[in-house]
Design an enzyme around this catalytic site. Structure first.
Site, PDB file in Angstrom:
ATOM      1  N   ASP A 210       0.870  -1.195   0.000  1.00  0.00           N
ATOM      2  CA  ASP A 210       0.000   0.000   0.000  1.00  0.00           C
ATOM      3  C   ASP A 210       0.900   1.236   0.000  1.00  0.00           C
ATOM      4  O   ASP A 210       2.050   1.184   0.431  1.00  0.00           O
ATOM      5  CB  ASP A 210      -0.918   0.022   1.235  1.00  0.00           C
ATOM      6  CG  ASP A 210      -2.168   0.859   1.006  1.00  0.00           C
ATOM      7  OD1 ASP A 210      -3.262   0.274   0.868  1.00  0.00           O
ATOM      8  OD2 ASP A 210      -2.061   2.105   0.948  1.00  0.00           O
TER       9      ASP A 210
ATOM     10  N   ASP B  79       3.981   2.315  -4.258  1.00  0.00           N
ATOM     11  CA  ASP B  79       2.997   2.971  -5.124  1.00  0.00           C
ATOM     12  C   ASP B  79       2.762   2.076  -6.336  1.00  0.00           C
ATOM     13  O   ASP B  79       3.703   1.790  -7.096  1.00  0.00           O
ATOM     14  CB  ASP B  79       3.581   4.334  -5.544  1.00  0.00           C
ATOM     15  CG  ASP B  79       2.655   5.114  -6.460  1.00  0.00           C
ATOM     16  OD1 ASP B  79       1.676   4.539  -6.995  1.00  0.00           O
ATOM     17  OD2 ASP B  79       2.931   6.309  -6.651  1.00  0.00           O
ATOM     18  N   VAL B  80       1.523   1.646  -6.551  1.00  0.00           N
ATOM     19  CA  VAL B  80       1.243   0.717  -7.670  1.00  0.00           C
ATOM     20  C   VAL B  80       1.500   1.326  -9.047  1.00  0.00           C
ATOM     21  O   VAL B  80       1.613   0.596 -10.031  1.00  0.00           O
ATOM     22  CB  VAL B  80      -0.224   0.194  -7.662  1.00  0.00           C
ATOM     23  CG1 VAL B  80      -0.438  -0.865  -6.610  1.00  0.00           C
ATOM     24  CG2 VAL B  80      -1.243   1.313  -7.574  1.00  0.00           C
TER      25      VAL B  80
ATOM     26  N   ILE C  75     -19.796  -0.754  -1.269  1.00  0.00           N
ATOM     27  CA  ILE C  75     -19.185  -1.493  -0.157  1.00  0.00           C
ATOM     28  C   ILE C  75     -18.727  -0.470   0.891  1.00  0.00           C
ATOM     29  O   ILE C  75     -18.085   0.536   0.539  1.00  0.00           O
ATOM     30  CB  ILE C  75     -17.951  -2.300  -0.651  1.00  0.00           C
ATOM     31  CG1 ILE C  75     -18.288  -3.160  -1.891  1.00  0.00           C
ATOM     32  CG2 ILE C  75     -17.384  -3.152   0.479  1.00  0.00           C
ATOM     33  CD1 ILE C  75     -19.333  -4.236  -1.700  1.00  0.00           C
TER      34      ILE C  75
ATOM     35  N   TYR D 288     -13.354   8.164 -13.163  1.00  0.00           N
ATOM     36  CA  TYR D 288     -13.315   6.933 -12.362  1.00  0.00           C
ATOM     37  C   TYR D 288     -13.973   5.795 -13.139  1.00  0.00           C
ATOM     38  O   TYR D 288     -13.434   4.695 -13.257  1.00  0.00           O
ATOM     39  CB  TYR D 288     -14.046   7.166 -11.035  1.00  0.00           C
ATOM     40  CG  TYR D 288     -14.161   5.913 -10.173  1.00  0.00           C
ATOM     41  CD1 TYR D 288     -13.097   5.490  -9.385  1.00  0.00           C
ATOM     42  CD2 TYR D 288     -15.337   5.157 -10.152  1.00  0.00           C
ATOM     43  CE1 TYR D 288     -13.202   4.344  -8.601  1.00  0.00           C
ATOM     44  CE2 TYR D 288     -15.443   4.010  -9.373  1.00  0.00           C
ATOM     45  CZ  TYR D 288     -14.371   3.615  -8.597  1.00  0.00           C
ATOM     46  OH  TYR D 288     -14.470   2.470  -7.825  1.00  0.00           O
TER      47      TYR D 288
ATOM     48  N   LYS E 158     -12.253   2.201 -14.459  1.00  0.00           N
ATOM     49  CA  LYS E 158     -12.727   0.878 -14.078  1.00  0.00           C
ATOM     50  C   LYS E 158     -13.131   0.066 -15.317  1.00  0.00           C
ATOM     51  O   LYS E 158     -13.008  -1.159 -15.343  1.00  0.00           O
ATOM     52  CB  LYS E 158     -13.899   0.998 -13.093  1.00  0.00           C
ATOM     53  CG  LYS E 158     -13.461   1.522 -11.720  1.00  0.00           C
ATOM     54  CD  LYS E 158     -12.461   0.576 -11.081  1.00  0.00           C
ATOM     55  CE  LYS E 158     -12.055   0.961  -9.682  1.00  0.00           C
ATOM     56  NZ  LYS E 158     -11.089   0.009  -9.078  1.00  0.00           N
TER      57      LYS E 158
ATOM     58  N   THR F 187     -16.461   1.145   3.039  1.00  0.00           N
ATOM     59  CA  THR F 187     -15.016   1.278   3.301  1.00  0.00           C
ATOM     60  C   THR F 187     -14.724   2.776   3.419  1.00  0.00           C
ATOM     61  O   THR F 187     -15.587   3.598   3.087  1.00  0.00           O
ATOM     62  CB  THR F 187     -14.177   0.710   2.130  1.00  0.00           C
ATOM     63  OG1 THR F 187     -14.338   1.566   0.999  1.00  0.00           O
ATOM     64  CG2 THR F 187     -14.548  -0.708   1.759  1.00  0.00           C
TER      65      THR F 187
ATOM     66  N   ASN G  72      -5.963  -4.648  -6.292  1.00  0.00           N
ATOM     67  CA  ASN G  72      -7.089  -4.052  -5.552  1.00  0.00           C
ATOM     68  C   ASN G  72      -6.943  -2.543  -5.324  1.00  0.00           C
ATOM     69  O   ASN G  72      -7.948  -1.842  -5.255  1.00  0.00           O
ATOM     70  CB  ASN G  72      -7.213  -4.773  -4.196  1.00  0.00           C
ATOM     71  CG  ASN G  72      -8.060  -3.993  -3.216  1.00  0.00           C
ATOM     72  OD1 ASN G  72      -9.287  -3.971  -3.312  1.00  0.00           O
ATOM     73  ND2 ASN G  72      -7.411  -3.307  -2.276  1.00  0.00           N
TER      74      ASN G  72
HETATM   75  N1  LIG Z   1     -15.973   0.784  -1.712  1.00  0.00           N
HETATM   76  C1  LIG Z   1     -16.734   0.657  -2.794  1.00  0.00           C
HETATM   77  O1  LIG Z   1     -17.955   0.885  -2.762  1.00  0.00           O
HETATM   78  C2  LIG Z   1     -16.127   0.190  -4.097  1.00  0.00           C
HETATM   79  C3  LIG Z   1     -16.992  -0.100  -5.161  1.00  0.00           C
HETATM   80  C4  LIG Z   1     -16.455  -0.556  -6.364  1.00  0.00           C
HETATM   81  C5  LIG Z   1     -15.087  -0.728  -6.487  1.00  0.00           C
HETATM   82  N2  LIG Z   1     -14.272  -0.434  -5.451  1.00  0.00           N
HETATM   83  C6  LIG Z   1     -12.834  -0.663  -5.637  1.00  0.00           C
HETATM   84  O2  LIG Z   1     -12.349  -1.521  -4.624  1.00  0.00           O
HETATM   85  C7  LIG Z   1     -10.953  -1.301  -4.430  1.00  0.00           C
HETATM   86  C8  LIG Z   1     -10.660  -1.159  -2.941  1.00  0.00           C
HETATM   87  O3  LIG Z   1     -11.257   0.040  -2.469  1.00  0.00           O
HETATM   88  P1  LIG Z   1     -11.831   0.225  -0.991  1.00  0.00           P
HETATM   89  O4  LIG Z   1     -13.272   0.428  -1.111  1.00  0.00           O
HETATM   90  O5  LIG Z   1     -11.295  -0.853  -0.100  1.00  0.00           O
HETATM   91  O6  LIG Z   1     -11.199   1.658  -0.630  1.00  0.00           O
HETATM   92  P2  LIG Z   1     -10.067   2.125   0.388  1.00  0.00           P
HETATM   93  O7  LIG Z   1      -9.865   3.563   0.100  1.00  0.00           O
HETATM   94  O8  LIG Z   1     -10.421   1.706   1.760  1.00  0.00           O
HETATM   95  O9  LIG Z   1      -8.769   1.291  -0.054  1.00  0.00           O
HETATM   96  C9  LIG Z   1      -8.009   1.599  -1.187  1.00  0.00           C
HETATM   97  C10 LIG Z   1      -6.547   1.389  -0.843  1.00  0.00           C
HETATM   98  O10 LIG Z   1      -5.757   1.602  -2.029  1.00  0.00           O
HETATM   99  C11 LIG Z   1      -4.586   2.297  -1.650  1.00  0.00           C
HETATM  100  N3  LIG Z   1      -3.987   3.010  -2.761  1.00  0.00           N
HETATM  101  C12 LIG Z   1      -4.517   4.072  -3.439  1.00  0.00           C
HETATM  102  N4  LIG Z   1      -3.640   4.508  -4.362  1.00  0.00           N
HETATM  103  C13 LIG Z   1      -2.550   3.705  -4.285  1.00  0.00           C
HETATM  104  C14 LIG Z   1      -1.306   3.660  -4.961  1.00  0.00           C
HETATM  105  N5  LIG Z   1      -0.996   4.543  -5.924  1.00  0.00           N
HETATM  106  N6  LIG Z   1      -0.421   2.690  -4.632  1.00  0.00           N
HETATM  107  C15 LIG Z   1      -0.706   1.798  -3.646  1.00  0.00           C
HETATM  108  N7  LIG Z   1      -1.848   1.813  -2.944  1.00  0.00           N
HETATM  109  C16 LIG Z   1      -2.761   2.756  -3.253  1.00  0.00           C
HETATM  110  C17 LIG Z   1      -5.061   3.252  -0.559  1.00  0.00           C
HETATM  111  O11 LIG Z   1      -3.976   3.743   0.219  1.00  0.00           O
HETATM  112  C18 LIG Z   1      -6.052   2.395   0.206  1.00  0.00           C
HETATM  113  O12 LIG Z   1      -5.415   1.721   1.271  1.00  0.00           O
HETATM  114  C19 LIG Z   1     -10.614  -0.060  -5.259  1.00  0.00           C
HETATM  115  O13 LIG Z   1     -10.028  -0.447  -6.478  1.00  0.00           O
HETATM  116  C20 LIG Z   1     -11.973   0.572  -5.500  1.00  0.00           C
HETATM  117  O14 LIG Z   1     -12.019   1.388  -6.638  1.00  0.00           O
HETATM  118  C21 LIG Z   1     -14.756   0.025  -4.265  1.00  0.00           C
END
Ligand SMILES: NC(=O)c1ccc[n+]([C@@H]2O[C@H](COP(=O)([O-])OP(=O)(O)OC[C@H]3O[C@@H](n4cnc5c(N)ncnc54)[C@H](O)[C@@H]3O)[C@@H](O)[C@H]2O)c1
Length: 256
Positions: free
Chosen positions: A38, A65-66, A193, A160, A164, A195, A92
């Protein structure tokens, strides 16, 4: 007792928060060895300390950083040095619509590339560097976290949505490319979800009620709901599933 991911080695990105943190915990519970990455160093270090008490050396956490190719070279090297192989990649990490205003006319070109780089290009980088080791291993499972937004769009979040969609399409191409090496590539499409990414909606009762209204099950999902879908796709239970999209949305996308 043997877990559903016993002795498999998995890289999980975005592992400090939300779904990635839950996936890391459940993968460890299911017997996997996990490389948790992360960009948020403090949060990742905190999670690492918590999980290490129970899972010890089966966890390796790397702040990175991804979107950085050098970071991926380092992650893969450390993973193979420590655990000897890579079986699973969970792409993720992502940035959501709470990150900054992300509408169509108020977004800048920089915003566009930020979304595309983090939510789509990073999936390419991860695969590019992990796949050679999966080929050596003779098999692998890759799970890209896309979003229901890639099918339905989200108002006020066009960049966004596009990022996706790019991820979702990339999964399909990769599934075709990599099948012959017994490497399966699948997408998970979460709906809403709970979060930290979702706080702008969950902390506002009016917005929350509007979201819930659109979900036949009548509630939002939790990180576990997505994590178990990811466990399934990562496990040998899904050995004939390749190029699929698993929607985890409480029925939101079902049309009567
Ligand atoms: N929460 C929702 O409703 C939802 C819905 C659809 C898709 N998603 C997707 O699910 C995945 C997880 O999201 P989440 O809901 O757990 O959110 P979150 O914000 O809790 O977690 C995302 C994590 O990604 C990390 N991150 C961001 N940019 C980064 C980078 N450049 N390098 C490394 N790490 C990085 C952040 O630090 C964070 O810990 C994401 O891809 C998000 O787009 C989430």
């Amino acid at each position: 007792m043997s877990g559903r991911l016993q002795d498999k080695v998995a890289i999980i990105t975005g592992a400090a928060s939300g779904q990635g943190a839950m996936e890391t915990k459940i993968f460890l519970q299911e017997g996997a060895k996990v490389i948790a990455t992360d960009i948020q160093n403090d949060l990742l270090t905190k999670k690492d300390a918590e999980l290490r008490k129970e899972f010890g050396d089966n966890l390796l956490s790397i702040t990175s950083d991804v979107t950085s190719e050098d970071a991926w070279v380092n992650i893969v090297k450390q993973a193979v040095d420590k655990f000897g192989k890579i079986d699973i990649l969970v792409n993720n990490a992502g940035i959501g619509t709470t990150d900054k205003t992300s509408g169509l006319t108020d977004s800048t070109v920089e915003d566009w590339y930020r979304y595309m780089n983090t939510n789509a290009m990073a999936h390419f980088l991860g695969m590019k560097h992990v796949v050679p080791y999966m080929k050596k291993n003779g098999q692998g499972a890759i799970i890209d976290i896309s979003s229901l937004a890639s099918v339905q769009g989200i108002a006020g979040a066009s960049p966004y949505t596009a990022s996706k969609g790019a991820s979702r399409a990339f999964t399909k191409g990769a599934a075709r490319d990599l099948g012959k090496y017994h490497i399966r590539v699948n997408s998970v499409l979460p709906g809403w979800i709970v979060t930290p990414m979702m706080q702008q909606f969950t902390l506002n009762k009016e917005k929350l009620d509007a979201l819930i209204k659109g979900i036949p099950l009548g509630y939002l999902g939790n990180p576990e709901d997505v994590a178990y879908a990811v466990v399934f796709l990562a496990s040998d239970e899904a050995r004939f599933i390749n190029g699929a999209e698993l929607v985890v949305d409480g029925g939101q996308s079902v049309r009567g």
